[in-house]
Design a protein around this motif. Structure first.
Motif, PDB file in Angstrom:
ATOM      1  N   MET A  89      44.829  -9.209  28.569  1.00 43.86           N
ATOM      2  CA  MET A  89      45.340  -7.972  29.169  1.00 43.86           C
ATOM      3  C   MET A  89      45.277  -6.812  28.189  1.00 43.86           C
ATOM      4  O   MET A  89      44.985  -5.685  28.574  1.00 43.86           O
ATOM      5  N   LEU A  90      45.539  -7.075  26.897  1.00 41.73           N
ATOM      6  CA  LEU A  90      45.410  -6.017  25.895  1.00 41.73           C
ATOM      7  C   LEU A  90      43.958  -5.561  25.782  1.00 41.73           C
ATOM      8  O   LEU A  90      43.674  -4.366  25.738  1.00 41.73           O
ATOM      9  N   ALA A  91      43.042  -6.518  25.749  1.00 45.05           N
ATOM     10  CA  ALA A  91      41.632  -6.187  25.563  1.00 45.05           C
ATOM     11  C   ALA A  91      41.036  -5.496  26.784  1.00 45.05           C
ATOM     12  O   ALA A  91      40.210  -4.591  26.645  1.00 45.05           O
ATOM     13  N   HIS A  92      41.440  -5.910  27.982  1.00 44.99           N
ATOM     14  CA  HIS A  92      40.760  -5.435  29.183  1.00 44.99           C
ATOM     15  C   HIS A  92      41.568  -4.479  30.042  1.00 44.99           C
ATOM     16  O   HIS A  92      41.005  -3.795  30.895  1.00 44.99           O
ATOM     17  N   ASN A  93      42.889  -4.412  29.831  1.00 44.86           N
ATOM     18  CA  ASN A  93      43.723  -3.536  30.643  1.00 44.86           C
ATOM     19  C   ASN A  93      44.581  -2.586  29.821  1.00 44.86           C
ATOM     20  O   ASN A  93      45.286  -1.754  30.387  1.00 44.86           O
ATOM     21  N   GLY A  94      44.597  -2.746  28.501  1.00 46.71           N
ATOM     22  CA  GLY A  94      45.406  -1.875  27.654  1.00 46.71           C
ATOM     23  C   GLY A  94      46.895  -2.073  27.862  1.00 46.71           C
ATOM     24  O   GLY A  94      47.667  -1.119  27.738  1.00 46.71           O
ATOM     25  N   MET A  95      47.318  -3.287  28.182  1.00 46.52           N
ATOM     26  CA  MET A  95      48.730  -3.561  28.416  1.00 46.52           C
ATOM     27  C   MET A  95      49.016  -5.038  28.183  1.00 46.52           C
ATOM     28  O   MET A  95      48.088  -5.823  28.011  1.00 46.52           O
ATOM     29  N   ILE A  96      50.298  -5.389  28.157  1.00 44.57           N
ATOM     30  CA  ILE A  96      50.696  -6.790  28.160  1.00 44.57           C
ATOM     31  C   ILE A  96      51.387  -7.074  29.486  1.00 44.57           C
ATOM     32  O   ILE A  96      51.701  -6.152  30.237  1.00 44.57           O
ATOM     33  N   GLN A  97      51.629  -8.344  29.750  1.00 46.25           N
ATOM     34  CA  GLN A  97      52.270  -8.758  30.992  1.00 46.25           C
ATOM     35  C   GLN A  97      53.653  -8.111  31.120  1.00 46.25           C
ATOM     36  O   GLN A  97      54.461  -8.208  30.199  1.00 46.25           O
ATOM     37  N   PRO A  98      53.934  -7.431  32.232  1.00 46.43           N
ATOM     38  CA  PRO A  98      55.293  -6.908  32.431  1.00 46.43           C
ATOM     39  C   PRO A  98      56.314  -8.039  32.324  1.00 46.43           C
ATOM     40  O   PRO A  98      56.087  -9.151  32.801  1.00 46.43           O
ATOM     41  N   GLY A  99      57.426  -7.759  31.665  1.00 49.86           N
ATOM     42  CA  GLY A  99      58.455  -8.768  31.463  1.00 49.86           C
ATOM     43  C   GLY A  99      58.309  -9.514  30.149  1.00 49.86           C
ATOM     44  O   GLY A  99      59.117 -10.377  29.828  1.00 49.86           O
ATOM     45  N   THR A 100      57.256  -9.192  29.382  1.00 46.84           N
ATOM     46  CA  THR A 100      57.075  -9.766  28.053  1.00 46.84           C
ATOM     47  C   THR A 100      57.250  -8.644  27.040  1.00 46.84           C
ATOM     48  O   THR A 100      57.268  -7.466  27.397  1.00 46.84           O
ATOM     49  N   ILE A 101      57.382  -9.002  25.768  1.00 42.58           N
ATOM     50  CA  ILE A 101      57.702  -7.978  24.771  1.00 42.58           C
ATOM     51  C   ILE A 101      57.069  -8.303  23.420  1.00 42.58           C
ATOM     52  O   ILE A 101      56.945  -9.465  23.043  1.00 42.58           O
ATOM     53  N   LEU A 102      56.688  -7.245  22.718  1.00 39.78           N
ATOM     54  CA  LEU A 102      56.281  -7.329  21.314  1.00 39.78           C
ATOM     55  C   LEU A 102      57.408  -6.704  20.508  1.00 39.78           C
ATOM     56  O   LEU A 102      57.929  -5.652  20.885  1.00 39.78           O
TER      57      LEU A 102
END
Length: 176
Positions: A89-102
Motif C-alpha cells: 500500500m505504501l509503494a502503490h497507494n501512498g498510504m498504509i491500511q486504515p486502523g494501523t499505525i507507524l
C-alpha cells in the motif's frame, strides 16, 4: 550509484543505500515534529525482502522476520498482511491500511500484533533490527542471487562514468 560486475555487489550497494535513506528519513524533522516514517518504512521492508531473498527464502516471503535478529514468529498470514498493509500500500497507494499505525518508538517489538494482526510498527525499532540484520548478513552469509532473464537489447555502459548517478547536476529538489 556505480556500475557493478555482478548482481551481489549491485544488491549490496542498493541495500546499503536503502538503509542510509531510511536513516535520513528517521532523523529528518518535519514542521510538526514528525519524521519521514512512511518512506522509511517502505525502504525497510525493501531491505527485509531483499535479505530474505538473498538468504534463499521464497521470493517476497519476508522470512527474515522470523529469523534473528527479528525472531517474531509470525504466521504466513501475518506476514502477508504486513506486506499488503505496510509495503504494497505504501509503494502503490501512498498510504498504509486504515486502523494501523507507524510510531517513532525506538524500544519494544518492531511489529505489534493485536488479536494476531500487525496493527503497529515501531519504525525506529524496525530500522535498528534491519540494520543489524544487514550487518550480520555481511559478516556471516553469502548472497544468493536469483537468475533473471536479461533484456535482449542491453544498454552499453562503456560510455557511462563509473560514479554516474541517475540525478543530473541541474536537478534541484523542492523543500519538503
Amino acid at each position: 550509484m556505480a556500475t557493478h560486475d555482478n548482481q551481489a555487489n549491485l544488491s549490496a550497494e542498493a541495500i546499503s543505500e536503502y538503509l542510509l535513506l531510511a536513516r535520513f528519513g528517521l532523523d529528518h524533522r518535519k514542521a510538526d515534529g514528525g519524521c519521514l516514517g512512511y518512506p522509511s518504512t517502505l525502504l525497510l521492508f525493501c531491505v527485509i525482502d531483499a535479505l530474505s531473498n538473498h538468504m534463499g527464502m521464497p521470493p517476497h516471503s519476508y522470512g527474515l522476520l522470523n529469523k534473528s535478529p527479528f525472531s517474531l514468529n509470525l504466521t504466513p498470514d501475518q506476514i502477508e498482511r504486513l506486506k499488503i498493509w505496510y509495503r504494497d500500500m505504501l509503494a502503490h497507494n501512498g498510504m498504509i491500511q486504515p486502523g494501523t499505525i507507524l510510531t517513532p518508538e525506538a524500544e519494544g517489538k518492531p511489529i505489534e500484533l493485536v488479536n494476531g494482526e500487525p496493527v503497529k510498527i515501531r519504525v525506529h525499532a524496525l530500522f535498528r533490527l534491519a540494520a543489524q540484520a544487514w550487518e550480520d548478513f555481511q559478516q556471516n552469509a553469502k548472497m544468493k542471487t536469483r537468475s533473471t532473464k536479461p533484456p535482449k537489447a542491453r544498454f552499453d555502459i562503456s560510455q557511462v562514468p563509473a560514479a554516474s548517478s541517475a540525478c543530473p547536476p541541474i536537478f534541484k529538489p523542492r523543500k519538503l
